[in-house]
Design a protein around this motif. Structure first.
Motif, mmCIF file in Angstrom:
data_model
loop_
_atom_site.group_PDB
_atom_site.id
_atom_site.type_symbol
_atom_site.label_atom_id
_atom_site.label_comp_id
_atom_site.label_asym_id
_atom_site.label_seq_id
_atom_site.Cartn_x
_atom_site.Cartn_y
_atom_site.Cartn_z
ATOM 1 N N TYR A 1 0.549 -1.380 0.273
ATOM 2 C CA TYR A 1 -0.263 -0.051 0.275
ATOM 3 C C TYR A 1 1.306 1.383 0.021
ATOM 4 O O TYR A 1 1.651 1.263 0.313
ATOM 5 N N TYR A 2 0.258 2.548 -0.392
ATOM 6 C CA TYR A 2 0.462 4.031 0.142
ATOM 7 C C TYR A 2 0.588 4.062 1.182
ATOM 8 O O TYR A 2 -0.853 4.199 1.737
ATOM 9 N N THR A 3 1.121 4.842 1.847
ATOM 10 C CA THR A 3 1.426 5.394 2.973
ATOM 11 C C THR A 3 0.729 6.393 3.372
ATOM 12 O O THR A 3 0.899 7.436 1.774
ATOM 13 N N ALA A 4 0.328 7.411 3.707
ATOM 14 C CA ALA A 4 -0.123 8.996 3.951
ATOM 15 C C ALA A 4 1.101 9.465 3.113
ATOM 16 O O ALA A 4 0.731 10.728 3.036
ATOM 17 N N ALA A 5 2.175 9.231 3.428
ATOM 18 C CA ALA A 5 3.606 10.106 3.215
ATOM 19 C C ALA A 5 4.543 9.483 1.809
ATOM 20 O O ALA A 5 5.157 9.961 1.473
ATOM 21 N N LYS A 6 3.043 9.239 1.372
ATOM 22 C CA LYS A 6 3.666 8.697 0.205
ATOM 23 C C LYS A 6 4.469 7.427 -0.585
ATOM 24 O O LYS A 6 5.286 7.301 -1.198
#
Length: 1974
Positions: free
Chosen positions: A29-34
């Protein structure tokens, strides 16, 4: 000698190559910090693609297999495999653990998903039930758990649009779950005709209850609710592994290597085909056929992440989708074994079973070259010049490639078995190749790899090789653990080891040899280390093993078991480890996880760096259990600590085991138990004072309370000592040794922890001595340390189990907040940080750890110090990071955070106690000194030495020695309180004087005890080698003490009290002056322990001395000579007694033998038992003989009675036993198992008991607990002691107060589970849907000239337009479950409505309109019902149902809490009460709910029903509990009653404490079976019994009996809250004076009786409830009656059949009325529009069947005894009756022309009667050859035929009235039937369902329109089908509500209603038919 410590350098994980794509999905997955988050092996990876950096999460200890991203996309949850797998929730930014979720799953965690808010997390286990668990993850609490499915579950997701809904899918199923209360309830998805039933691999939820799922065949299945709505075919070529939902739509990835994007309505947007990319492993091999397989997709904005099966991660930009970027790659499936490093460049080469060889750049962290080979690669080596790369293959060949372009130089195959190791010589001339053929081949490099030598010396496969630096020698290791040497290049073995002495090795990768001895553990010979590599420069060695550990050790390490640092990350075995050429990195490769880890080597670090790497480093280090790291040889341990560490506190038998043992023994001793047993004595004892304090193995267990009293513990008692009055008060809630004590910051509550199998912690009030909370269920064996938080809300505890588990509690709620394994070694102390309550420290053996709470777990880090010492005590200082700990060497360590700042020498020997003050500290140590320090431990302000010289005059005893070891210190009230190891409690005044307050014996068992003949004194002698004299008068002090050379086991005063004889353990004894304790005389004649010693009575002329070597010596005291020896005993002598004359001795031995000897010569006498009783004994301390036979308990296998003593008035015998019980019996104790009073105070065995000379006190000593306890004797008639905690005897009397059939039935009933019910009729033969159909003879030609087929059914009395029926709606229920349930009728809404239940439905009846409304959510029968009386919860009802096992699945028993008006379910509580829930009750505030189960243990459980949380649960009683109710004013007190049982319960925190009712206060009271309970003010409780009495209890003591409140059992009682009046209901005959219903005053003194005008001979009331001026009564006869209090008028509200089954059902041909006939011998007429019973006829015999005549003017009734009756409807007169058969009539029918009556019976016959001949009813014919009993009959429309369905599953047709069988099928097919009630026949084959293997379809009825058929079956279902239904397993609608076994079902005229009759539930359901619109 090499250093034994671990190396100072360390490794830091820098890069991981790979991604776990195999066997995992949806894990990228991508996290919020990309950044990208995924996992490899046991590591969570956060990869920043822009900066090309990785961060790692290392909180797991095994393979991670599942991952979920929190909706805010910062937190990640990961689940692992393992025996006890756990879930970690961690922060992807800081990489810190936020929460640990554990203790639920086994095997592994397959799937995880967060809900929309991110508050809840759902997990699926890999166990056999695939358990699904919903967590409140922040608190680490399980909200609900349920078995998921029998087969694997692949994906689970929350429905993001509906709260509390989930969907799971897997092998051949999809399930839709709803979460309510603690219940997860599944509904299986219905595939129907739309799609094939197949495996669903992934899913995503959309709005409007739509779910999209990916199937194995590549289709997408779209669900609406639980039904398959449509499929998107061929979305992918094969299985769809991953589905990801985002704002724009859905992304799916499949096995076909494509990723597809869909919009929000699942319309296709685009396809990304990764097979067309030019990158990646599969492509390079040209294997597009098998191609690559997508395992995970994630779509965010314009980026898509794709993870493949082959450990590759692609990133695709949507608008440039033809060019995917390969951003991560690793080896694919198959093991990874080969690893080599380049000799001059930062490159690593790996080769694997996936047949590829890869070159990695260690600087760029990237794959720079790959080449695919033909065979799996097992090893690799690079030549010294870096030009050639040699690869060893699995097939025995090896290949050499050029490094620069990967072209082949040579390929040679000389061996068959795999090549496991190859190495180039340092001079580059030769290549050594070691194979599994046990040999090493040597090849010449320049001769194009010609074979030049061969080494054959091994007899096992070659595992490791190393060259010498001069290339002249080779050493090898093989699989058998041998190390061999060869000369090179010839390969000759070197046998002379001398020439090897000087050899230097170029590399060291061998696992054998003196230099690497230390890599192996000390005492094990396992070969689990796969790889070693030495770094000669830094003198370190790296090893890799089968457990996934990388270890760093010093090199060389010569001694086994060297210390190391270890690093986790790889999951299973690590196959290889190598240093890079410049020693900057270590490369390790994993076998199964086929990943490559690159570790940065950090040499001996400088301290300033330390801070930067600390976080990551210690983390990796701490989560690894025991890296004994940093340990040098530990200094000698202090002897005291050594002793203490070895104490395990194990018990042979724990008190918890007693109930079970008793049950087992009871079975054996049933017979003796029936006899009349001796009563318990009238007098009792009460604990008065204890000499003793537990200091020898406990520390910091002594405090001042708020009021200045002193609290401490000894044995099983918490003691509160008042030093002004010199008195003690006791907390007696524990039943075994207390090991630790902590005081609440407010100094009013104390927590104590005890020994036990499931040991408990009690928090109690030092004023009231009442428990506030009891914590159990987490610590095994015992609790050894406790600490309160500074706000007093939390408590930390440490257990004695092998892992020394640490638990953090919210103690008031009794909730476990977090738990974690502490340490393998013993932990001595736990402390909660006073500034941050989420942090704590533990200290113990070689252990100092700093913990912080993370959800349900704790994360610990080791203290950073050179060598870990053993810590004995610790406290927090003046700021949150300062900690001070005391060591076993006398130092104080000062810590900041986890770093040791400095140490200060404080004491000689261990520091046992440290206490923080406002400005400074106080410490105490083994040196007996108390020291006061300033707040930084810079200087010692003052010391106090504990010495005899400074003892103040007011002391209560004497110091045994100067400077005793100090174990506890506490400050307060201007004094220092000190506890010593010798069992003394001292108070030190700040100015110096010391007062001794309490003392006891020191460590060692205390056995010797003697009371003075005429003064209040006693003497004790103990294994601690002291003899002590104690004052028993109120001054309670030790008067004298003398040290002995040996320990002693017995002592005795002379009759004049002047001399004292003491027997010692070495076989000697002495006589001392009783005042001065100086020697008078001593003897040493024996070798073994002197076990008992006695002066003869009178002048004390003789002294009898018993020893362990089987003799009793008799001495003349005056002449000091031995005058006789008693011989003849075979065993150790345990007890002695003289007779009054001083002429006879009675002796007991350890083998339970009793002997008599004559004094003084010692001649053995044989005396018959009858004579023994007549002898006048001077004392009685023996435990054998008929006069004390009753003292031996039921369970004498596990417990010995160790001591006894008869009071001087010869009335009471006191005994002590191995379980720590002191018991009192009435003397003489004849007959077995006498009743007694028992007292718990001693923890383990009581070694001796003695009465004082005037019987005013009883003195007892404990063995292990070293206590001397003084009990005050309270004679009979002394009233108030009744409330003391003596417990009643073991066996209740068998007599339980009588027999009652209703009670017996209710007790023995087995409730059937509907889903498991079997057939009701004894059917034989093959079920219809399994019968093979014979083809009919004349299959008609397709176009037939014949007449059209006639109607199957004559369709009469229905309007012209026939409309099918679409649905049934429950309209009315006639029935109430009164015959086996109680207390189940209640008023609602101020008496406007009433609520009751029958079958599985709750019914609310409005009394004004008579309308019923129903609660139908229960899946099985309701057994109990209660309403919430608190005004905050109006109309809240709880109902409990039956169920099978308590495994939390959908068939488990459950409790529903619902709103009676809206029928809305508020909560569902699934319970572990297997069998069902038989009683429920709300608490006073309405927030708690109490339930009782039908399981064997009759468990009692308390719930917070709104949250669905279980608060507490406990075994209730071995026999049935009928009712348990909360006291109406309480949330913590309740009472349960049942078979010979009444218990008074208290809820303390999460624990349930209970007391049995005590009867002994009333003469001849006996424990009867109790049936009901009510309450009065001032703690009064009333219980109704089976005999009709009502018992009145105050607290738990019986104070009064209301005799014969009813003449029969008192089944029900009701306490009115508003005025306290009590209603009782029972079983009795109505008479002028009394009735079965009575209204009483608050004290149950006066009453008023009511008669129920039911016309029954005996009224039996089962339920009562009181409203405003009205009483509501439910009876055993299924009536509910309202009685007016003023005028006693009865109004019957509800009627029903009282016994079932209801077999007969007849509907009127033209009116909406129907008749029912039942087993209870009544026929009843019911009116549907009026909603009531119109009439009932008592037939006197059970009725089986009933039918109206075609005109409705006559009724025929068939009876069970073979008789049948015809009544005229108008007058209810009998028109005719006949009995031609002897067995039950099963069906009876009038022919449509009213001429004939057909009667079908169990005798396999149908009789015809001609009605035209009048009422004499002569049989005119009968049908023969019926294969089994008759079930149903139907006439044809022309009255010429009858069809019969039989018990052999055969349907037959006969002519009427001749009785001839019609066999021709074509003929039968042409018959038109008047009615159809048969369950057999081709026309109805579709009504039989698949799962009727045990159960049957029992009844059916075709509608008058002929378009529908309705059926009833053994599962209690009503089903509606179309008619005819000739296809098997036809579609239908199901209607639930009945219990098991429907007996009959009928349409009323005009198809307006369906009536169904219940077998088990004795109820009639009326369903309204909903017709299809025109």
């Amino acid at each position: 000698m090499a250093d034994r410590t671990a190396p100072n350098c360390h490794l830091r994980l820098e890069w991981v190559y790979g991604y776990r794509g195999h066997q995992c999905r949806n894990n990228l997955y991508y996290t919020a910090a990309k950044e990208i988050v995924y996992f490899v092996a046991g590591v969570g990876v956060v990869y920043n693609t822009r900066e090309h950096k990785q961060k790692f999460y290392l909180g797991h200890n095994d393979d991670i297999i599942s991952l979920a991203l929190h909706p805010e996309r910062v937190l990640v949850a990961t689940g692992q495999v393992g025996k006890e797998p756990y879930i970690c929730v961690w922060d992807s930014y800081t990489l810190q653990t936020v929460s640990i979720l554990k203790d639920v799953h086994t095997h592994g965690i397959a799937c995880l998903a967060f809900d929309l808010e991110g508050q809840c997390l759902v997990s699926v286990g890999l166990d056999s039930k695939n358990t699904i668990c919903v967590w409140d993850w922040r608190r680490g609490k399980v909200l609900a758990a349920a078995p998921g499915h029998t087969d694997r579950i692949f994906d689970i997701s929350w429905d993001l649009y509906q709260p509390s809904k989930l969907v799971s899918c897997g092998v051949k199923h999809i399930k839709f779950w709803s979460l309510c209360g603690n219940a997860l309830t599944p509904k299986r998805g219905v595939f129907g005709k739309t799609g094939d039933l197949q495996t669903i691999l992934c899913l995503a939820c959309a709005k409007d209850e739509v779910t999209y799922s990916g199937a194995l065949n590549g289709d997408i299945y779209v669900w609406k609710g639980i039904n398959l709505m449509r499929t998107v075919q061929g979305a992918h070529g094969s299985g769809i592994f991953s589905m990801n939902v985002c704002e724009e739509g859905f992304a799916t990835g499949g096995r076909d290597g494509c990723v597809r994007l869909w919009d929000l309505n699942f319309k296709p947007i685009t396809v990304i085909d990764l097979r067309e990319t030019d990158q990646g492993y599969k492509v390079a091999r040209g294997e597009n056929s098998r191609g690559l397989s997508v395992r995970s997709v994630c779509w965010r904005g314009d980026h898509i992440l794709v993870g493949t099966q082959d450990s590759e991660i692609f990133e695709v930009v949507v608008h440039d989708r033809t060019k995917p970027f390969l951003i991560m790659q690793g080896h694919c499936e198959g093991e990874l074994w080969a690893l080599a490093v380049h000799p001059t460049k930062p490159l690593a080469m790996t080769g694997s079973d996936d047949r590829s060889v890869r070159i990695w750049s260690l600087i760029d962290h990237a794959l720079i070259a790959r080449c695919n080979m033909e065979e799996p690669i097992r090893c690799a080596a690079v030549s010294t010049d870096g030009i050639h790369l040699a690869l060893g293959m699995k097939d025995g060949s090896f290949t050499v490639l050029r490094v620069r372009d990967m072209t082949e130089v040579v390929h040679i195959k000389d061996r068959k078995e795999a090549i496991h190791e190859l190495k180039y010589s340092p001079d580059g001339a030769h290549l050594a190749v070691g194979s599994n053929d046990n040999s090493v081949d040597i090849y010449g490099v320049v001769q194009r790899y010609k074979k030049v030598g061969e080494c054959i010396g091994s007899n096992s496969f070659i595992t490791h090789m190393d060259w010498s630096t001069d290339s002249k020698y080779l050493q090898t290791n093989d699989g058998s653990g041998r190390r061999l040497f060869y000369r090179m290049p010839s390969g000759k073995e070197v046998t002379n080891r001398e020439e090897l002495k000087l050899v230097q090795w170029a590399s060291w990768t061998c696992v054998l040899g003196p230099e690497v001895n230390g890599i192996w553990p000390k005492y094990s010979d396992i070969n689990d280390i796969n790889s070693v590599d030495a770094n000669f420069n830094n003198q370190v060695l790296v090893t890799a093993d089968d457990y996934g550990l990388v270890k760093l050790l010093r090199y060389p390490c010569v001694k086994k078991g060297a210390k190391f640092k270890k690093y986790l990350g790889h999951s299973a075995h690590i196959t290889n480890a190598r240093w890079s050429h410049d020693y900057q990195w270590v490369i390790t490769i994993g076998g199964a996880d086929h990943s490559v880890f690159q570790w940065k080597f950090v040499p001996e670090r400088k301290s300033k760096e330390a801070v930067h790497i600390a976080t990551q480093e210690t983390f990796a280090d701490s989560n690894s259990e025991e890296s004994d790291s940093d340990q040098s040889d530990v200094p000698e341990m202090d002897s005291e600590i050594e002793q203490e560490t070895q104490l395990t506190y194990r018990r042979q038998v724990y008190k918890e085991d007693l109930p079970q043992l008793k049950e087992q023994c009871k079975e054996k001793h049933r017979a003796t138990a029936m006899k009349k047993r001796e009563r318990a004595p009238g007098s009792g004892v009460k604990l008065h004072f204890i000499h003793g304090y537990r200091g020898y193995d406990c520390r910091s267990n002594l405090f001042y309370t708020q009021t200045g009293e002193i609290v401490y513990h000894v044995a099983a008692i918490g003691v509160v000592y008042n030093r002004q009055q010199n008195t003690q008060r006791f907390y007696m809630g524990h039943d075994d040794d207390i090991l630790c004590l902590a005081i609440h910051p407010l100094k009013d509550f104390v927590a104590t922890g005890q020994v036990g199998r499931d040991s408990s912690i009690h928090i109690w009030d030092t004023e009231t001595l009442k428990p506030m909370s009891v914590l159990r269920g987490f610590h095994q064996l015992g609790v050894c340390a406790l600490d309160f938080s500074v706000d007093g809300k939390r408590l930390a505890s440490v257990g004695l189990d092998d892992n020394h588990t640490i638990v953090l509690w919210d103690w008031r709620k009794g909730e476990k907040l977090s738990a974690m394994r502490g340490s393998k070694d013993k932990i001595f102390v736990v402390k909660i940080n006073p500034y941050l309550p989420d942090k704590l420290i533990t200290a113990g053996v070689k252990h100092m750890k700093f913990w912080h709470k993370a959800g349900g777990g704790l994360i610990g880090r080791k203290g950073n110090m050179g060598k870990t010492e053993t810590m004995m005590c610790a406290v927090y200082g003046w700021s949150e990071e300062m900690v001070f700990s005391g060591t076993c060497t006398g130092d104080i360590c000062i810590w900041r955070d986890m770093f040791l700042m400095k140490t200060v020498k404080a004491h000689d020997g261990p520091v046992f106690s440290v206490h923080a003050l406002e400005k400074g500290f106080v410490t105490g140590g083994k040196d007996g000194i108390v020291a006061l320090w300033d707040d930084t431990f810079e200087r010692c302000l003052k010391t106090y030495a504990i010495k005899r010289a400074v003892l103040a005059p007011g002391s209560k005893g004497l110091l045994l020695e100067d400077n005793p070891s100090i174990r506890a210190i506490s400050l307060g009230h201007g004094h220092i309180l000190v506890g010593t190891k010798n069992g003394e409690i001292l108070e030190v005044d700040k100015s110096g004087p010391i007062t001794l307050l309490v003392q006891g014996h020191m460590e060692g068992e205390v056995w010797g005890l003697a009371t003075h003949p005429h003064l209040p004194l006693c003497a004790t002698v103990s294994d601690d080698k002291t003899l002590r004299i104690w004052d028993l008068s109120p001054s309670h002090c030790m008067l004298a003490v003398r040290k002995l050379r040996k320990g002693g086991r017995c002592c005795c005063f002379s009759p004049d009290g002047k001399a004292l004889a003491v027997g010692l353990n070495d076989g000697s004894f002495l006589i001392v002056n009783a005042d001065t304790l100086e020697d008078l005389v001593s003897f040493h004649h024996r070798k073994d322990i002197i076990s008992d010693i006695r002066f003869s009575p009178g002048s004390g002329k003789y002294l009898a001395v018993a020893s362990g070597d089987t003799f009793v010596d008799i001495y003349n005291v005056m002449s000091s000579k031995r005058v006789g020896v008693c011989k003849g005993c075979l065993n150790y002598i345990t007890h002695l007694d003289w007779d009054k004359r001083g002429k006879l001795l009675q002796v007991n031995t350890s083998a339970k033998e009793q002997f008599f000897f004559e004094a003084p010569r010692g001649k053995r006498q044989t005396i018959p038992a009858t004579e023994v009783e007549k002898i006048d004994w001077s004392t009685w301390t023996c435990v054998l003989g008929t006069s004390v036979e009753g003292i031996w308990p039921l369970i004498n296998e596990v417990t010995e009675v160790t001591a006894a003593c008869l009071s001087n008035d010869r009335k009471v015998l006191a005994t002590g036993d191995d379980l720590g019980y002191v018991k009192l019996f009435k003397y003489p104790v004849k007959g077995k198992y006498a009743k007694f009073k028992r007292y718990v105070a001693h923890s383990t065995h009581v070694t001796n008991v003695r009465w004082t000379h005037d019987d005013s006190l009883l003195v007892t000593v404990g063995g292990g607990d070293t206590c001397l306890m003084i009990w005050a004797h309270e004679p009979e008639g002394h009233r108030e002691f009744k409330l003391c905690d003596s417990e009643e005897s073991d066996i209740e009397s068998e007599d339980d107060g009588g027999y009652d059939s209703d009670v017996t039935r209710e007790n023995e009933i087995n409730y059937t589970i509907k889903a498991l019910s079997s057939n009701m009729r004894p059917m034989t033969g093959v079920k219809p849907h399994l019968q093979l159909k014979e083809p009919s003879v004349d299959e008609r030609p397709p176009v037939s000239r014949a007449l059209p087929q006639p109607e199957k059914l004559q369709t009469n009395n229905v309007g012209k337009k026939k409309r099918p029926i679409e649905d049934l709606v429950l309209e009315l229920v006639f029935g109430y479950r009164g015959n086996d349930c109680r207390n189940n009728v209640h008023y609602l809404n101020e008496g406007a409505d009433i609520i009751y239940h029958t079958a599985s439905i709750g019914i609310v009846l409005n009394l004004t309109t008579s309308c019923q409304s129903f609660y139908v959510e229960h899946s099985d029968d309701i057994l109990c019902l209660t309403i919430n009386q608190h005004p905050k919860f109006p109309n809240v009802v709880a109902t409990g149902q039956v169920g099978d096992t308590g495994d939390m699945s959908a068939t488990s028993p459950s409790i529903h809490v619902w709103d009676a008006m809206t029928k809305q379910t508020l909560s569902v509580l699934r319970c572990f009460h297997s069998g069902g829930v038989c009683s429920i009750s709300f608490s006073a505030t309405g927030k708690l709910l109490l339930s009782v189960g039908l399981d064997h243990e009759h468990t009692v459980t308390i719930w917070k029903w709104q949250e669905g949380a279980k608060v507490a649960s406990r075994v209730g009683h071995t026999q049935r509990i009928f009712v348990a109710e909360f006291r109406p004013d309480s949330d913590t007190h309740f009472v349960s009653v049942g078979i010979k049982h009444v218990r008074f319960w208290t809820l303390a925190g999460r624990a349930l404490l209970s007391k049995k009712g005590v009867l002994s206060s009333i003469e001849d009271a006996r424990m009867q079976t109790m049936l009901s309970v009510a309450f009065g003010a001032n703690n009064l409780t009333f219980t109704g019994t089976i005999s009709g009495d009502v018992c009145v209890w105050k607290e738990h003591i019986l104070v009064r009996i209301v005799a014969k409140a009813h003449t029969g059992p008192v089944f029900t009682m009701y306490t009115t809250l508003r005025d306290g009046l009590i209603v009782t209901g029972g079983k009795e005959r109505p008479s002028k004076e009394g009735g079965a219903l009575k209204l009483w005053d608050q004290e149950l003194k006066r009453c008023r009786a009511f008669r129920l005008e039911t016309g029954q001979i005996i009224d039996c009331v089962r339920s009562v409830c009181r409203g405003k001026g009205k009483i509501l009564v439910g009876t055993r006869n299924a009536e509910i009656i309202e009685v007016g209090e003023k005028n006693a008028a009865c109004n019957i509200l509800v009627n029903g059949h009282m016994d079932g089954p209801i077999w007969g059902l007849g509907t009127h041909p033209s009116r909406d009325v129907f008749l029912s006939a039942a087993e209870d011998g009544t026929v009843r007429l019911w009116d549907i529009p009026e909603k009531k019973m119109l009439n009932k006829v008592n037939l006197g015999h059970p009725a089986r069947t009933i039918s109206y005549s075609p005109e409705g003017d006559m009724v025929a009734i068939g009876m069970k005894n073979g008789e049948f009756i015809i009544l005229l409807v108008a007058s209810l007169k009998i028109w005719g009756k006949k009995r031609d058969r002897r067995s039950p009539i099963q069906d009876i029918r009038f022919s449509p022309n009213s001429c004939y009556l057909a009667v079908g019976s169990t005798e396999s016959a149908v009789d015809f009667y001609d009605l035209t001949l009048g009422p004499q009813l002569n049989r005119i014919n009968c049908c023969r050859d019926i294969p089994s009993f008759v079930m149903q009959m139907d006439f044809s429309a022309d009255s010429a035929y009858v069809q019969i369905s039989t018990g052999a599953y055969k349907r037959l047709v006969y002519e009427v009235p001749s009785g001839k069988q019609v066999t021709e099928q074509s003929h039968i097919d042409r018959i038109t039937w008047a009615t159809w009630t048969s369950v057999l026949g081709d026309e109805v084959i579709g009504i039989w369902s698949r799962n009727t293997d045990k159960a049957d379809v029992t009844c059916a009825c075709v509608s008058h329109s002929g378009l529908n058929i309705v059926t009833g079956d053994d599962f209690g279902m009503v089903k509606l089908f179309d008619f005819p239904c000739p296809e098997k397993f036809a579609k239908h609608k199901r209607f639930l509500g009945h219990s098991a076994h429907l007996t009959n079902v009928r349409f009323t005229n005009g198809d307006r209603f369906v009536v169904s009759a219940g077998g088990d539930d004795r109820s009639l359901f009326v369903w309204r038919c909903v017709h299809a619109p025109h």
